[in-house]
Design a protein around this motif. Structure first.
Motif, PDB file in Angstrom:
ATOM      1  N   GLN A   1      -1.945   2.372  -7.826  1.00 18.11           N
ATOM      2  CA  GLN A   1      -2.082   0.927  -7.871  1.00 18.11           C
ATOM      3  C   GLN A   1      -1.067   0.204  -6.992  1.00 18.11           C
ATOM      4  OE1 GLN A   1      -1.749  -0.036 -11.995  1.00 18.11           O
ATOM      5  NE2 GLN A   1      -3.874   0.488 -12.469  1.00 18.11           N
ATOM      6  N   ASN A   2       0.153   0.736  -6.925  1.00 21.72           N
ATOM      7  CA  ASN A   2       1.233  -0.047  -6.348  1.00 21.72           C
ATOM      8  C   ASN A   2       1.742   0.450  -5.003  1.00 21.72           C
ATOM      9  OD1 ASN A   2       1.215  -1.597  -8.702  1.00 21.72           O
ATOM     10  ND2 ASN A   2       2.585  -0.169  -9.739  1.00 21.72           N
ATOM     11  N   GLU A   3       1.385   1.656  -4.602  1.00 18.76           N
ATOM     12  CA  GLU A   3       1.966   2.194  -3.386  1.00 18.76           C
ATOM     13  C   GLU A   3       0.888   2.599  -2.401  1.00 18.76           C
ATOM     14  OE1 GLU A   3       4.930   5.097  -4.129  1.00 18.76           O
ATOM     15  OE2 GLU A   3       5.869   3.967  -5.730  1.00 18.76           O
ATOM     16  N   LYS A   4       1.292   2.863  -1.160  1.00 12.80           N
ATOM     17  CA  LYS A   4       0.344   3.194  -0.104  1.00 12.80           C
ATOM     18  C   LYS A   4      -0.418   4.471  -0.433  1.00 12.80           C
ATOM     19  CE  LYS A   4       1.964   4.935   3.693  1.00 12.80           C
ATOM     20  NZ  LYS A   4       2.744   5.132   4.937  1.00 12.80           N
ATOM     21  N   GLN A   5      -1.602   4.574   0.068  1.00 14.36           N
ATOM     22  CA  GLN A   5      -2.397   5.781  -0.084  1.00 14.36           C
ATOM     23  C   GLN A   5      -1.967   6.785   0.985  1.00 14.36           C
ATOM     24  OE1 GLN A   5      -4.937   6.260  -2.595  1.00 14.36           O
ATOM     25  NE2 GLN A   5      -3.646   4.596  -3.326  1.00 14.36           N
ATOM     26  N   PHE A   6      -1.661   8.007   0.552  1.00 15.88           N
ATOM     27  CA  PHE A   6      -1.220   9.021   1.501  1.00 15.88           C
ATOM     28  C   PHE A   6      -2.428   9.767   2.064  1.00 15.88           C
ATOM     29  CE2 PHE A   6       2.357   8.810  -1.644  1.00 15.88           C
ATOM     30  CZ  PHE A   6       3.218   8.116  -0.815  1.00 15.88           C
ATOM     31  N   HIS A   7      -2.248  10.296   3.266  1.00 17.16           N
ATOM     32  CA  HIS A   7      -3.326  11.032   3.924  1.00 17.16           C
ATOM     33  C   HIS A   7      -3.370  12.473   3.430  1.00 17.16           C
ATOM     34  CE1 HIS A   7      -4.161   7.742   6.628  1.00 17.16           C
ATOM     35  NE2 HIS A   7      -2.887   7.701   7.017  1.00 17.16           N
ATOM     36  N   ASP A   8      -4.577  13.020   3.354  1.00 12.00           N
ATOM     37  CA  ASP A   8      -4.783  14.428   3.019  1.00 12.00           C
ATOM     38  C   ASP A   8      -4.988  15.223   4.304  1.00 12.00           C
ATOM     39  OD1 ASP A   8      -4.659  13.709   0.364  1.00 12.00           O
ATOM     40  OD2 ASP A   8      -6.840  13.482   0.178  1.00 12.00           O
ATOM     41  N   ASN A   9      -4.845  16.536   4.170  1.00 14.46           N
ATOM     42  CA  ASN A   9      -5.114  17.449   5.288  1.00 14.46           C
ATOM     43  C   ASN A   9      -4.277  17.107   6.521  1.00 14.46           C
ATOM     44  OD1 ASN A   9      -7.190  18.779   3.762  1.00 14.46           O
ATOM     45  ND2 ASN A   9      -8.538  17.035   4.237  1.00 14.46           N
ATOM     46  N   VAL A  10      -3.024  16.765   6.271  1.00 18.13           N
ATOM     47  CA  VAL A  10      -2.076  16.509   7.350  1.00 18.13           C
ATOM     48  C   VAL A  10      -0.774  17.248   7.041  1.00 18.13           C
ATOM     49  CG1 VAL A  10      -3.011  14.247   7.945  1.00 18.13           C
ATOM     50  CG2 VAL A  10      -1.197  14.423   6.224  1.00 18.13           C
TER      51      VAL A  10
ATOM     52  N   LEU B   1       6.605   9.792   7.301  1.00 14.18           N
ATOM     53  CA  LEU B   1       6.953   8.946   6.169  1.00 14.18           C
ATOM     54  C   LEU B   1       8.464   8.792   6.048  1.00 14.18           C
ATOM     55  CD1 LEU B   1       4.564  10.374   3.397  1.00 14.18           C
ATOM     56  CD2 LEU B   1       4.222   8.304   4.757  1.00 14.18           C
ATOM     57  N   GLY B   2       8.888   7.660   5.482  1.00 14.62           N
ATOM     58  CA  GLY B   2      10.266   7.523   5.039  1.00 14.62           C
ATOM     59  C   GLY B   2      10.498   8.376   3.807  1.00 14.62           C
ATOM     60  N   ALA B   3      11.754   8.594   3.463  1.00 12.37           N
ATOM     61  CA  ALA B   3      12.076   9.548   2.402  1.00 12.37           C
ATOM     62  C   ALA B   3      11.476   9.171   1.055  1.00 12.37           C
ATOM     63  CB  ALA B   3      13.591   9.701   2.280  1.00 12.37           C
ATOM     64  N   ASN B   4      11.452   7.894   0.701  1.00 13.45           N
ATOM     65  CA  ASN B   4      10.896   7.506  -0.598  1.00 13.45           C
ATOM     66  C   ASN B   4       9.424   7.878  -0.694  1.00 13.45           C
ATOM     67  OD1 ASN B   4      13.339   6.473  -1.470  1.00 13.45           O
ATOM     68  ND2 ASN B   4      12.855   4.370  -0.897  1.00 13.45           N
ATOM     69  N   ASP B   5       8.644   7.542   0.330  1.00 17.13           N
ATOM     70  CA  ASP B   5       7.229   7.892   0.332  1.00 17.13           C
ATOM     71  C   ASP B   5       7.034   9.400   0.432  1.00 17.13           C
ATOM     72  OD1 ASP B   5       6.370   5.280   0.101  1.00 17.13           O
ATOM     73  OD2 ASP B   5       6.185   4.966   2.260  1.00 17.13           O
ATOM     74  N   PHE B   6       7.869  10.051   1.218  1.00 19.86           N
ATOM     75  CA  PHE B   6       7.813  11.509   1.383  1.00 19.86           C
ATOM     76  C   PHE B   6       7.950  12.195   0.024  1.00 19.86           C
ATOM     77  CE2 PHE B   6      10.079  15.527   2.521  1.00 19.86           C
ATOM     78  CZ  PHE B   6       9.171  16.072   3.417  1.00 19.86           C
ATOM     79  N   VAL B   7       8.945  11.776  -0.746  1.00 23.85           N
ATOM     80  CA  VAL B   7       9.160  12.377  -2.067  1.00 23.85           C
ATOM     81  C   VAL B   7       8.033  11.999  -3.026  1.00 23.85           C
ATOM     82  CG1 VAL B   7      10.685  12.343  -4.086  1.00 23.85           C
ATOM     83  CG2 VAL B   7      11.652  12.591  -1.787  1.00 23.85           C
ATOM     84  N   ASP B   8       7.570  10.753  -2.971  1.00 23.20           N
ATOM     85  CA  ASP B   8       6.461  10.350  -3.840  1.00 23.20           C
ATOM     86  C   ASP B   8       5.221  11.203  -3.572  1.00 23.20           C
ATOM     87  OD1 ASP B   8       7.928   8.419  -5.090  1.00 23.20           O
ATOM     88  OD2 ASP B   8       7.135   6.744  -3.921  1.00 23.20           O
ATOM     89  N   LYS B   9       4.954  11.476  -2.310  1.00 23.24           N
ATOM     90  CA  LYS B   9       3.783  12.296  -1.973  1.00 23.24           C
ATOM     91  C   LYS B   9       3.937  13.708  -2.517  1.00 23.24           C
ATOM     92  CE  LYS B   9       0.730  13.596   1.851  1.00 23.24           C
ATOM     93  NZ  LYS B   9       0.421  13.460   3.290  1.00 23.24           N
ATOM     94  N   ILE B  10       5.129  14.247  -2.424  1.00 25.19           N
ATOM     95  CA  ILE B  10       5.385  15.583  -2.972  1.00 25.19           C
ATOM     96  C   ILE B  10       5.197  15.586  -4.482  1.00 25.19           C
ATOM     97  CG2 ILE B  10       7.231  17.269  -3.403  1.00 25.19           C
ATOM     98  CD1 ILE B  10       8.240  16.637  -0.558  1.00 25.19           C
ATOM     99  N   VAL B  11       5.725  14.573  -5.161  1.00 22.30           N
ATOM    100  CA  VAL B  11       5.609  14.496  -6.619  1.00 22.30           C
ATOM    101  C   VAL B  11       4.136  14.454  -7.050  1.00 22.30           C
ATOM    102  CG1 VAL B  11       6.039  13.007  -8.619  1.00 22.30           C
ATOM    103  CG2 VAL B  11       7.874  13.459  -6.970  1.00 22.30           C
TER     104      VAL B  11
END
Length: 641
Positions: free
Chosen positions: A323-332, A559-569
């Motif tokens: 709801q609140n954050e950017k949508q991350f890309h798949d298959n990248v 990605l910046g580190a915050n988004d990078f970690v969010d995507k991993i989580v």
């Protein structure tokens, strides 16, 4: 935090510049957490700020100005050094302008090019001066004398200044030209004992940090050999006796310096070319509208979430991301560039903000870049924070620099103070106002036990974990889970210009080749690359060059580190491996974990850190080093259970 206004909590403004420059022994919370003293009165409330230019001063005259600045600063900062004018193009003129905006202090340039006029203006405040010789230990002895005495004493190192002060009636108290730091520290040792800070400074750098040493009552001495020397050992023990965190300013031989000080519960601020620290650190923090309620918000959030089931918690986190954050890309393949060395205060206060290689780059903002910043700026760096917050682009992300409130190796830090170190880190990150919830950690070996102490803090959501060796990429991109939070290792470092694609330290072209061959899978550890960018051999333009090449190849997300970690989580499966623990961290380094196999370089007699050893963590995770082999209960750890 940028969305702090939405927090439904009581906000209490924090003003940190209200305690005396003499370290206090009461139970004041700020004093208990942080070792930094502050002036009796905030900058600009009692006096204008007198400006003096370095351009016409000798090295010994700068020491005199510095010690005058430090002794006056115990009451309130009154002197500030610039290169040539208040509008010089160096960073210290920039910080001066920020100080004026934050404190509304009046600037007085009457003596900007009049050294003797400045001395005469303040002569009536002085008890006297001590005399030193330029370029040898006596300059540190003199600075230490001025720091230790309760009187207002300055250091003088040239005959002209000596003659001038005597002529206007200022007494020479001691001739210290043949003195040592040991003698002056012993003279004032009882005054120094409450202090929790030390300045390690080569005499050739005495033009820097001397004023802050006097202001903060720090002994000033050169770090000797691997462990500092006998005088350093005495001072470190005095700091340790306070049973509170200590801080070392200046610098020494990095690995030995950080390790030895950490053993005493003292973290490090690289700062041997810093100046004007007294004025910068005493600029009111409250004017930044930074509030301590950030930490309370995170604690309330944690308590609320603990009452939910693990399944519901994961669902709610995923819902919030969607709801609140950017949508991350798949298959990248997902890449995060992190600039190193943000723990270095002299760099942050010096060219970092103004030069074209780094935060002053015209290319900054074109692609996501993560900057490491010392959380100590949240306590003693309001002018820097104001500039950073004004100038940051949407593509700039900030994380806590190694390894928290200051540079330390957590596995070698005094264990009785490691939780205090973690608390201070969390508090300082909250004061930064930059949405900082990640910490970059450097350690001699991967140590999940010490990292767990940091990750227990509710507002710290992950760590970027570097090994001291292998250009910070000794973990080869490993993702470990501690307290259900990720610890992410450097994949390969942009460091130097090597074209060897098998090296953990490479240049621009080799890094592009390495990344182009990695999987594009968000569910795999190999689908993510944390790239440490060595600040002294690479710059923002190099990052843009690499990012542009990757985008042209296709299949990459930067990605910046915050988004990078969010995507991993969100996407990365939690590891089923038990985290490694035990005494192996005392004598093993450059450890990395992949598919539950821990690989380290361990010491054996005659072979310091020279033996490669492996252990399957599903078989054993409580480890020791037995003559170079990772062992469990005295037996070599197996690779298969």
């Amino acid at each position: 935090f940028n969305n702090m206004a939405t927090f439904a909590v009581v906000v209490v403004a924090v003003t940190l510049n209200i305690c005396s420059a003499i370290p206090r022994s009461n139970n004041n919370n700020v004093d208990d957490i942080f070792p930094y003293p502050h002036s009796k009165f905030p900058i600009g409330t009692q006096s204008p700020l007198f400006i003096i230019a370095d351009q016409n001063l000798t090295a010994s005259q700068i020491v005199t100005v510095e010690t005058l600045s430090g002794t006056l600063g115990r009451t309130t900062p009154q002197i500030y050094r610039v290169a040539s004018s208040v509008d010089s193009d160096d960073s210290y003129s920039l910080w001066l302008n920020e100080i004026v905006e934050l404190s509304h202090v009046q600037l007085n340039t009457t003596y900007i090019n009049n050294y003797y006029g400045l001395l005469q203006h303040f002569a009536s405040n002085l008890h006297g001066f001590v005399y030193f010789s330029v370029g040898n230990e006596s300059v540190n002895a003199a600075i230490t004398y001025c720091a230790g005495t309760s009187d207002m004493v300055i250091a003088v190192g040239d005959e002209n200044t000596k003659s001038f002060l005597l002529k206007i009636g200022t007494r020479m108290l001691e001739d210290l030209t043949g003195s040592t730091v040991e003698s002056t520290y012993s003279l004032w040792q009882q005054n120094f004992k409450p202090s929790r800070m030390i300045s390690f400074q080569d005499p050739s750098k005495s033009s820097f940090l001397a004023g802050f040493s006097v202001f903060a009552r720090m002994a000033s001495l050169q770090y000797q050999g691997q462990t500092g020397g006998t005088v350093a050992a005495t001072i470190m023990e005095d700091v340790k006796a306070n049973n509170k965190l200590g801080a070392a300013f200046g610098w020494g031989p990095e690995r030995e310096y950080v390790t030895t000080l950490g053993n005493h519960g003292i973290y490090v601020h690289a700062s041997d070319y810093s100046k004007d620290v007294t004025a910068i650190s005493n600029t009111p923090m409250a004017n930044l509208d930074v509030h301590i309620a950030v930490k309370d918000h995170w604690k309330q959030e944690l308590l609320r979430e603990k009452s939910e089931t693990s399944q519901n918690l994961d669902e709610k986190k995923l819902e919030r991301k969607t709801q609140n954050e950017k949508q991350f890309h798949d298959n990248v393949h997902t890449v995060c560039f992190v600039m190193t060395d943000g723990d270095n205060l002299q760099w942050l206060m010096g060219p970092w903000a103004t030069k074209g290689q780094w935060f002053g780059s015209a290319d900054r903002g074109k692609v996501p870049v993560t900057w490491t910043l010392s959380p100590a700026l949240g306590v003693m760096g309001a002018p820097l924070l104001r500039h950073i917050r004004k100038m940051a682009s949407p593509n700039d992300t900030f994380v806590g620099a190694p390894s928290g409130i200051g540079y330390a190796y957590p596995s070698d830090f005094d264990d009785s103070l490691l939780d205090t170190f973690a608390n201070a880190t969390e508090d300082a990150l909250g004061l930064m106002g930059l949405n900082m919830s990640l910490v970059n950690v450097i350690d001699n070996a991967y140590d999940s036990t010490s990292l767990a102490r940091l990750l227990q803090r509710p507002s710290i959501k992950g760590v970027l974990s570097y090994t001291y060796g292998s250009g910070y990429s000794g973990e080869n991109g490993a993702i470990n889970w501690i307290n259900n939070k990720p610890s992410i290792g450097g994949r390969v470092s942009l460091w130097g210009n090597s074209t060897d694609v098998t090296s953990p330290i490479v240049g621009v072209d080799a890094l592009i080749k390495i990344l182009s061959k990695l999987p594009k899978d968000e569910t795999s550890t190999l689908g993510y690359s944390l790239i440490p960018v060595h600040a002294w051999s690479h710059n923002v333009t190099d990052i843009v060059t690499i990012a542009t090449a990757l985008q042209e190849l296709g299949g990459f997300e930067i990605l910046g580190a915050n988004d990078f970690v969010d995507k991993i989580v969100i996407n990365h499966p939690k590891s089923k491996c038990p985290p490694p623990q035990g005494s192996y961290t005392d004598s093993c380094r450059d450890c990395m974990e992949s598919d539950c196999v821990l690989t380290c370089r361990c010491s054996a007699p005659g072979k310091p850190f020279g033996i490669k050893s492996e252990c399957n963590l599903t078989c054993c995770s409580l480890l020791s080093n037995d003559d170079g082999l990772l062992s469990c209960d005295g037996h070599p750890c197996p690779l298969q259970c």
